[in-house]
Design an enzyme around this catalytic site. Structure first.
Site, PDB file in Angstrom:
ATOM      1  N   ASP A 106       0.853  -1.194   0.000  1.00  0.00           N
ATOM      2  CA  ASP A 106       0.000   0.000   0.000  1.00  0.00           C
ATOM      3  C   ASP A 106       0.886   1.239   0.000  1.00  0.00           C
ATOM      4  O   ASP A 106       2.100   1.151   0.166  1.00  0.00           O
ATOM      5  CB  ASP A 106      -0.951   0.003   1.213  1.00  0.00           C
ATOM      6  N   HIS A 419       1.394  -8.993  -3.112  1.00  0.00           N
ATOM      7  CA  HIS A 419       0.379  -7.960  -2.857  1.00  0.00           C
ATOM      8  C   HIS A 419       1.109  -6.622  -2.873  1.00  0.00           C
ATOM      9  O   HIS A 419       1.603  -6.140  -1.858  1.00  0.00           O
ATOM     10  CB  HIS A 419      -0.291  -8.199  -1.506  1.00  0.00           C
ATOM     11  N   ASP A 448       1.314 -17.920  -3.443  1.00  0.00           N
ATOM     12  CA  ASP A 448       1.783 -16.793  -4.252  1.00  0.00           C
ATOM     13  C   ASP A 448       0.566 -16.159  -4.926  1.00  0.00           C
ATOM     14  O   ASP A 448       0.343 -16.325  -6.116  1.00  0.00           O
ATOM     15  CB  ASP A 448       2.798 -17.318  -5.274  1.00  0.00           C
ATOM     16  N   GLU A 457       2.169 -10.020   0.966  1.00  0.00           N
ATOM     17  CA  GLU A 457       2.483  -8.598   0.792  1.00  0.00           C
ATOM     18  C   GLU A 457       3.990  -8.388   0.969  1.00  0.00           C
ATOM     19  O   GLU A 457       4.731  -9.314   1.337  1.00  0.00           O
ATOM     20  CB  GLU A 457       1.693  -7.731   1.791  1.00  0.00           C
TER      21      GLU A 457
HETATM   22  O1  9MR Z   1      -3.967  -3.655   0.415  1.00  0.00           O
HETATM   23  C1  9MR Z   1      -4.086  -3.600   1.837  1.00  0.00           C
HETATM   24  C2  9MR Z   1      -2.805  -4.084   2.459  1.00  0.00           C
HETATM   25  O2  9MR Z   1      -1.748  -3.225   2.103  1.00  0.00           O
HETATM   26  C3  9MR Z   1      -2.951  -4.209   3.958  1.00  0.00           C
HETATM   27  O3  9MR Z   1      -1.833  -4.830   4.519  1.00  0.00           O
HETATM   28  C4  9MR Z   1      -4.199  -5.016   4.282  1.00  0.00           C
HETATM   29  C5  9MR Z   1      -4.456  -5.129   5.766  1.00  0.00           C
HETATM   30  O4  9MR Z   1      -4.604  -3.900   6.368  1.00  0.00           O
HETATM   31  O5  9MR Z   1      -5.344  -4.466   3.680  1.00  0.00           O
HETATM   32  C6  9MR Z   1      -5.254  -4.425   2.263  1.00  0.00           C
HETATM   33  O6  9MR Z   1      -6.390  -3.803   1.782  1.00  0.00           O
HETATM   34  C7  9MR Z   1      -7.559  -4.582   1.753  1.00  0.00           C
HETATM   35  C8  9MR Z   1      -8.547  -3.995   2.755  1.00  0.00           C
HETATM   36  O7  9MR Z   1      -8.080  -4.123   4.070  1.00  0.00           O
HETATM   37  C9  9MR Z   1      -9.891  -4.674   2.608  1.00  0.00           C
HETATM   38  N1  9MR Z   1     -10.350  -4.582   1.249  1.00  0.00           N
HETATM   39  C10 9MR Z   1      -9.435  -5.225   0.298  1.00  0.00           C
HETATM   40  C11 9MR Z   1      -8.081  -4.584   0.335  1.00  0.00           C
HETATM   41  C12 9MR Z   1      -7.115  -5.330  -0.589  1.00  0.00           C
HETATM   42  O8  9MR Z   1      -7.199  -4.923  -1.871  1.00  0.00           O
HETATM   43  O1  9MR Z   2       3.240  -6.174   9.460  1.00  0.00           O
HETATM   44  C1  9MR Z   2       1.975  -5.945  10.068  1.00  0.00           C
HETATM   45  C2  9MR Z   2       1.553  -7.181  10.808  1.00  0.00           C
HETATM   46  O2  9MR Z   2       2.454  -7.441  11.852  1.00  0.00           O
HETATM   47  C3  9MR Z   2       0.162  -7.013  11.346  1.00  0.00           C
HETATM   48  O3  9MR Z   2      -0.266  -8.235  11.899  1.00  0.00           O
HETATM   49  C4  9MR Z   2      -0.773  -6.578  10.238  1.00  0.00           C
HETATM   50  C5  9MR Z   2      -2.173  -6.331  10.708  1.00  0.00           C
HETATM   51  O4  9MR Z   2      -2.249  -5.246  11.548  1.00  0.00           O
HETATM   52  O5  9MR Z   2      -0.302  -5.395   9.632  1.00  0.00           O
HETATM   53  C6  9MR Z   2       0.949  -5.564   9.034  1.00  0.00           C
HETATM   54  O6  9MR Z   2       1.358  -4.371   8.471  1.00  0.00           O
HETATM   55  C7  9MR Z   2       0.680  -3.915   7.313  1.00  0.00           C
HETATM   56  C8  9MR Z   2       0.186  -2.524   7.632  1.00  0.00           C
HETATM   57  O7  9MR Z   2      -0.845  -2.604   8.589  1.00  0.00           O
HETATM   58  C9  9MR Z   2      -0.285  -1.777   6.391  1.00  0.00           C
HETATM   59  N1  9MR Z   2       0.698  -1.805   5.363  1.00  0.00           N
HETATM   60  C10 9MR Z   2       1.084  -3.150   4.977  1.00  0.00           C
HETATM   61  C11 9MR Z   2       1.673  -3.873   6.163  1.00  0.00           C
HETATM   62  C12 9MR Z   2       2.184  -5.264   5.780  1.00  0.00           C
HETATM   63  O8  9MR Z   2       1.165  -6.168   5.519  1.00  0.00           O
END
Ligand code: 9MR
Ligand code: 9MR
Ligand code: ZN
Length: 474
Positions: A106, A419, A448, A457
């Site tokens: 993101d 991701h 994957d 991600e």
């Molecule tokens: O793309 C988002 C990712 O970077 C985050 O780690 C994740 C958890 O916070 O959320 C992803 O976004 C999702 C969102 O939380 C729910 N709708 C779908 C999104 C993924 O495209």
């Molecule tokens: O790395 C983070 C992981 O430890 C947590 O369990 C998770 C849910 O809170 O979030 C991860 O971090 C995400 C962040 O919330 C949004 N950007 C993407 C990060 C990697 O997935």
């Protein structure tokens, strides 16, 4: 206070070591030199606020300058962070927060996650600077006179300086993101309004630690900038002393990453870096008190939620005088016992993974354990430490149950569908190169799959672990 003479001495010694290392030119390229280069350049490719590009394996990756409107202030003074949209408009002011790295797949920017990332990268520089300097990173000239690796870190610290409140209090915004995540588009197409959220004490402490480190490591190349970083660290550190309560981040309107965390470990790390930078005895006493209060002195399974190790290692490896000899001996013993337990576990594991658990982002922790092991190696050298570190690199690059690398563009049969918004949106089959994906939540459930953000991600904190790990193999 001006940056003291003492810090010049440390840096002077560092530069000497660095200088002599560079004389013994090595003819054979280290095994993972290319992996190190690609994984480090991945940070450059994460840059926000400027165009970036790369040619890799026959592909041309590119995005234009992004998020030039960062960011808006409506939430900065709102302790109740659910805002009536009309109120939001009324309070909104733009203030420059451009630059830095996107956090992950993101496009948000989060101070707490920057903390462990910048801390680990400075550690890599401190522990392996001479070897790192031999590898051309070919980064754009955004910090003239800086070594390339530090140039990349400075792109982030320039941005971080903008996360501090402009009112001089030293408070630091917890994050700068949209209210909801952007869809899978290129970053320059993401024009959703992005906000600073209200400060948290963990973010403020991590900022103090990062800025104190910046003051030390940038000083040989840029005294005025080092002073600026030091002043920032000092403001935030003093604010924390005056405000001992653990002020947590509250999500409120936001659905972007929370990085919510308690602050004692962040405060410990801040104290360690402030002490190492200044030599101030009162800070040392505070730090030692905090170390004594730790349930376990060393954490061998750590990520953004616990940065105490960074403070403990800085304390243990310092050249400064004045530490309580009994505590210091106990800390060193704990560091070695922890590394030995990792070595033993890796030896029992079929693939040399030193880590036991599996969870969101565990590949990042697996890589980061190279810090635990190498710090022990610095205190008490042991060939088993180096072997174990190499084994972890092999594990992440394909020696695992899947027979596949966890790093895009590197190793055996690497991930194709991380991701990652850029990789998903740019129309090129191969993903952007050099990125470590988070990994499975059990020994066998990694997939994957772009949709699976909790397993596939990419993220700066995990990447910094990988960069350290690969630097340790050079
Ligand atoms: O793309 C988002 C990712 O970077 C985050 O780690 C994740 C958890 O916070 O959320 C992803 O976004 C999702 C969102 O939380 C729910 N709708 C779908 C999104 C993924 O495209
Ligand atoms: O790395 C983070 C992981 O430890 C947590 O369990 C998770 C849910 O809170 O979030 C991860 O971090 C995400 C962040 O919330 C949004 N950007 C993407 C990060 C990697 O997935
Ligand atoms: Zn951006």
């Amino acid at each position: 206070m001006k940056l003291g003479k003492s810090i010049g001495i440390i840096i002077g010694a560092g530069a000497l070591i660095l200088g002599s290392g560079m004389l013994s030119s090595c003819s054979q390229k280290p095994e993972y030199a290319n992996e190190f280069r690609t994984a480090t350049r991945a940070f450059y490719l994460w840059r926000c606020g400027m165009p970036v590009e790369d040619n890799y394996n026959g592909n041309h990756y590119y995005h234009d300058a992004c998020h030039l409107d960062d960011g808006y202030s409506a939430y900065m003074d709102m302790d109740s962070v659910k805002l009536d949209p009309r109120l939001r408009e009324a309070y909104d002011m733009g203030h420059d927060g451009t630059g830095g790295w996107h956090d992950a797949g993101d496009y948000g920017k989060y101070t707490v996650n920057a903390g462990i990332t910048v801390g680990s990268l400075f550690y890599a520089w401190d522990h392996f600077g001479d070897k790192i300097n031999k590898i051309a990173l070919d980064l754009p000239e955004t910090a003239p006179g800086y070594p390339e690796f530090l140039k990349e870190i400075k792109w982030e610290t320039d941005f971080l300086l903008k996360m501090e409140y402009p009112d001089g209090t030293g408070r630091v915004a917890h994050k700068l993101t949209r209210v909801a995540f952007a869809p899978f588009i290129m970053p320059e197409e993401d024009d959703g309004k992005r906000y600073y959220t209200v400060w948290s004490s963990a973010a403020t402490a991590d900022y103090a630690a990062m800025m104190a480190m910046s003051a030390r490591y940038f000083a040989p190349y840029d005294k005025p900038y080092a002073q600026k970083c030091y002043d920032a660290a000092n403001r935030s550190y003093n604010f924390l002393l005056a405000h001992p309560e653990d002020k947590r981040h509250i999500q409120g309107d936001f659905e972007t990453g929370a990085y919510g965390t308690s602050d004692p470990d962040d405060r410990l790390w801040a104290a360690a870096e402030m002490w190492e930078t200044t030599g101030n005895d009162r800070i040392l006493k505070n730090l030692e008190e905090r170390i004594r209060n730790e349930r376990d002195i060393v954490d061998n399974d750590w990520d953004w939620g616990n940065v105490a190790n960074l403070g403990v290692y800085t304390y243990a490896l310092s050249q400064r005088e004045g530490r309580d000899p009994e505590l210091l001996a106990k800390v060193k013993e704990a560091i070695i016992a922890d590394a030995d337990s990792l070595v033993a576990r890796a030896a029992r594991d079929e693939y040399g993974r030193a880590m036991q658990r599996f969870y969101w982002g565990c590949n990042g922790t697996a890589a980061r354990q190279a810090i635990n092991i190498h710090v022990a190696d610095m205190i008490s050298p042991n060939p088993a430490y180096k072997e174990t570190i190499k084994g972890i690199a092999k594990y992440l690059l394909g020696n695992n149950v899947y027979g596949r690398s966890f790093v895009t563009g590197l190793g055996v049969n690497p991930p194709m569908h991380p991701h990652d918004r850029r990789s998903g949106a740019d129309g090129i089959d191969d993903p952007w190169p050099g990125y470590l994906v988070g990994g499975g939540h059990s020994a066998t459930d990694w997939v994957d799959d772009q949709e699976d953000y909790s397993r596939n991600e990419i993220a700066i904190n995990w990447q910094a672990g990988l960069v350290y790990l690969l630097a340790a193999t050079l």
